[in-house]
Design an enzyme around this catalytic site. Sequence first.
Site, PDB file in Angstrom:
ATOM      1  N   GLY A  44       0.814  -1.210   0.000  1.00  0.00           N
ATOM      2  CA  GLY A  44       0.000   0.000   0.000  1.00  0.00           C
ATOM      3  C   GLY A  44       0.847   1.261   0.000  1.00  0.00           C
ATOM      4  O   GLY A  44       1.666   1.465   0.892  1.00  0.00           O
TER       5      GLY A  44
ATOM      6  N   GLY B 205      -0.387   4.402   0.170  1.00  0.00           N
ATOM      7  CA  GLY B 205      -1.208   5.536   0.611  1.00  0.00           C
ATOM      8  C   GLY B 205      -0.440   6.329   1.657  1.00  0.00           C
ATOM      9  O   GLY B 205       0.792   6.257   1.739  1.00  0.00           O
ATOM     10  N   PHE B 206      -1.175   7.079   2.473  1.00  0.00           N
ATOM     11  CA  PHE B 206      -0.523   7.934   3.472  1.00  0.00           C
ATOM     12  C   PHE B 206       0.342   7.112   4.424  1.00  0.00           C
ATOM     13  O   PHE B 206       1.460   7.492   4.746  1.00  0.00           O
ATOM     14  CB  PHE B 206      -1.585   8.696   4.276  1.00  0.00           C
ATOM     15  CG  PHE B 206      -2.201   9.814   3.504  1.00  0.00           C
ATOM     16  CD1 PHE B 206      -1.571  11.036   3.415  1.00  0.00           C
ATOM     17  CD2 PHE B 206      -3.410   9.645   2.853  1.00  0.00           C
ATOM     18  CE1 PHE B 206      -2.135  12.085   2.685  1.00  0.00           C
ATOM     19  CE2 PHE B 206      -3.986  10.674   2.135  1.00  0.00           C
ATOM     20  CZ  PHE B 206      -3.352  11.897   2.048  1.00  0.00           C
TER      21      PHE B 206
ATOM     22  N   VAL C 248      -2.069  -7.222  -4.684  1.00  0.00           N
ATOM     23  CA  VAL C 248      -1.843  -8.274  -3.688  1.00  0.00           C
ATOM     24  C   VAL C 248      -3.160  -9.019  -3.453  1.00  0.00           C
ATOM     25  O   VAL C 248      -4.219  -8.403  -3.318  1.00  0.00           O
ATOM     26  CB  VAL C 248      -1.305  -7.668  -2.371  1.00  0.00           C
ATOM     27  CG1 VAL C 248      -1.253  -8.706  -1.261  1.00  0.00           C
ATOM     28  CG2 VAL C 248       0.074  -7.074  -2.612  1.00  0.00           C
TER      29      VAL C 248
ATOM     30  N   GLU D  11     -18.812  17.946   2.279  1.00  0.00           N
ATOM     31  CA  GLU D  11     -17.955  18.635   1.298  1.00  0.00           C
ATOM     32  C   GLU D  11     -18.516  18.482  -0.111  1.00  0.00           C
ATOM     33  O   GLU D  11     -18.558  19.430  -0.893  1.00  0.00           O
ATOM     34  CB  GLU D  11     -16.527  18.085   1.390  1.00  0.00           C
ATOM     35  CG  GLU D  11     -15.836  18.573   2.659  1.00  0.00           C
ATOM     36  CD  GLU D  11     -14.506  17.876   2.972  1.00  0.00           C
ATOM     37  OE1 GLU D  11     -13.889  18.259   3.963  1.00  0.00           O
ATOM     38  OE2 GLU D  11     -14.115  16.958   2.240  1.00  0.00           O
TER      39      GLU D  11
ATOM     40  N   GLN E  59      -4.191  11.832   8.904  1.00  0.00           N
ATOM     41  CA  GLN E  59      -3.170  12.177   9.914  1.00  0.00           C
ATOM     42  C   GLN E  59      -2.843  10.988  10.807  1.00  0.00           C
ATOM     43  O   GLN E  59      -1.694  10.818  11.210  1.00  0.00           O
ATOM     44  CB  GLN E  59      -3.592  13.398  10.721  1.00  0.00           C
ATOM     45  CG  GLN E  59      -4.963  13.311  11.329  1.00  0.00           C
ATOM     46  CD  GLN E  59      -5.216  14.436  12.318  1.00  0.00           C
ATOM     47  OE1 GLN E  59      -4.302  14.904  12.988  1.00  0.00           O
ATOM     48  NE2 GLN E  59      -6.451  14.873  12.417  1.00  0.00           N
TER      49      GLN E  59
END
Length: 464
Positions: free
Chosen positions: A42, A44-45, A110, A202, A348
Site C-alpha cells: 500500500g 497511501g498515506f 496483492v 464537502e 493524519q
Amino acid sequence: MSNASRWFPPSGRRIIADTEAPKLPASFTATAPGRPRVVIIGGGFAGIACAKALARAPVGVTLIDRNNYHLFQPLLYQVATAALSPADIAEPIRKMLRRQRNAEVLMAEVTGIDTAARAVLTADGARIGYDTLVIATGSVYNYFGHDDWEGHAPGLKTIDNARAIRTRVLTGFECAERESDPARRQALMTSVVIGGGPTGVEMAGAIAELARHALARDFRHIDPRAARVVLIEAGPRILSAFPAPLSAYALRRLEALGVEVRTGEAVEDVTADGVRLPGEFLAANAMVWGAGIRASPAAQWLDVTPDRAGRIPVSDRLEVAGQRQVFAIGDTVAAPGENGAPLPGLAQVAKQQGEHLGRELARQAACGDAVRPFAFRNRGNTAIIGRHAAVFDFGRRQMKGYPAWLLWAAVHIYLLVAFEQRVLVSIQWLWRYVTFQRGARLITGPEGGSEQSAGRSERQAVRS
Ligand SMILES: Cc1cc2nc3c(=O)[nH]c(=O)nc-3n(C[C@H](O)[C@H](O)[C@H](O)COP(=O)(O)OP(=O)(O)OC[C@H]3O[C@@H](n4cnc5c(N)ncnc54)[C@H](O)[C@@H]3O)c2cc1C
C-alpha cells in the site's frame, strides 16, 4: 499494460489508473540482497510515510501498490466537482521514492499472504518474500450489504470514482438543457449525496456551488441555480463526529448554499433513477455514496478475526497478534487510541502511524530494539462547507467560519506543495477555487470519451 487507461499530466508525470499491472516473475528477487527485507503493501498515506522513515535504515524496502501513484484523497471531492484535475492530486510512487536507494516499488495487486512461508502473493502469481511485513491497504466504501447500489451511487475513493461523479453531474446539466419535460429536467438537475460525514458535507456544498456559481451563466434553456442538491443522513445530525455546535453551523451553511439537508432518514433503495426513502422516491441524476467505510480485505489474508468494520486488530505497537514481524497501519486497522477506542480513519492517523513504525523498524534493524508503542497526536479534524466556510475540531478547542477555511486552505496548499512541489498549480487551484472558476469542467472518462482525449483535456484544463 496495453489496456491500461492513462493520461499524461503537465509535468510529464505518468500516472496509470485502472491498472493491469505488469506481470512479475513468479520468483521475484528483491534488490539489496543480504539485508533484511521490509515489504510494505500500500502506497497511501501510511505506506509512503513508513517507507520514507526507513530511508536510512539497514534494510531493503519493497513497496507494493496496485496503482503506480499515491492519491491525496482529501481533495478528491474537488476533482469530482471540477475544481481540480486528477493529476493535481496524484503523484507517482516511483518518483516519490526515487532518491531512496534502499527502496524499490512494485506495481501489483496483492491477493494474499502466505504467513507460514513469509511471502506476499500477487494476482499474477508472484511470491514476494519478507522478513518484516507492513500492511497499509486502506479502506473501501461500505454499502452495508447492498453492493448493487455502488453502480448507481459511487463512493469517492479513487480517481475513477471522482471522474465518474464529475461526468454524471455535468452530463445531467447538458441533458437538462435539451429536455422539455419539466419533471425530467428537474431530475436531471438533482444530485443526492448519501451520508452526512465530512465527505458528504464537502460534496454537497461543492456541487451546490458548482451549480449556483460556476455554471450559473453557461446555459440558455435552464438555470443551473435551480439545481437541487439533497444531503441525506440516517443519524440525527450531520458531522456526528464533530461537537454539536459545529454540526449546527455546518447545517446552517449548507442551507445557505441551497442544499436540502435531511437527517434521520435512511435510504431504502438506490436505483439508476434515484433514491427511495421511507414513503418517497427522490428522482435524481447524480448520486454519491459517503455513508460509511470498511477496511480492505487484509484481515482475510492473515486469517485474523476483524472488528465490525473489517479492520485488523493491532496492539499499541501496531503489531498483528500471533504473527511474527507483521504490522498493520492506517485505515485498515483498529489501533487503540488514548481512551482504548479505535483511532479514526484519518490521513493524519495513517501518516503518523507510518512515520512511527518506519522509525521504530529502523531502530530495530540498527540496534535490535523492540518496536515502542504508538501515540497519536491530534492535529485537528476538519470539514469544508463550500467556499469560505469550514469547521475545525482540535479536541479541546474548535474553530469555524472564515478563519477555519483560511487555516484549511493554508494546510492544503502546504500539503499540495510538499506533496507535488508544484507551487504554481497550488496557487492556480486556490485562485480558481475562490473565484468559482472550475477549470476541470470537462466531461471525460468512464462515461464520456476515450482516455487519450481525457489526457489532452486534463492537460489543457491545467494550462487554462
Ligand atoms: C473523499 C475523502 C476525503 C477525506 N478527507 C480527509 C480529511 O480531510 N482529513 C483526513 O485526515 N482524512 C481524510 N480522509 C481519510 C484519508 O484519506 C484516509 O484516512 C487515508 O487515505 C488512509 O491512509 P491509508 O494509507 O491507510 O490508506 P490509502 O490512502 O487508502 O492507501 C491505501 C493504498 O493501498 C493500495 N492497495 C489497496 N489494496 C491493495 C492491494 N490488494 N494490492 C495492492 N495495493 C493495494 C491502494 O492502491 C492505496 O494506494 C478522506 C478520505 C476520503 C475518501
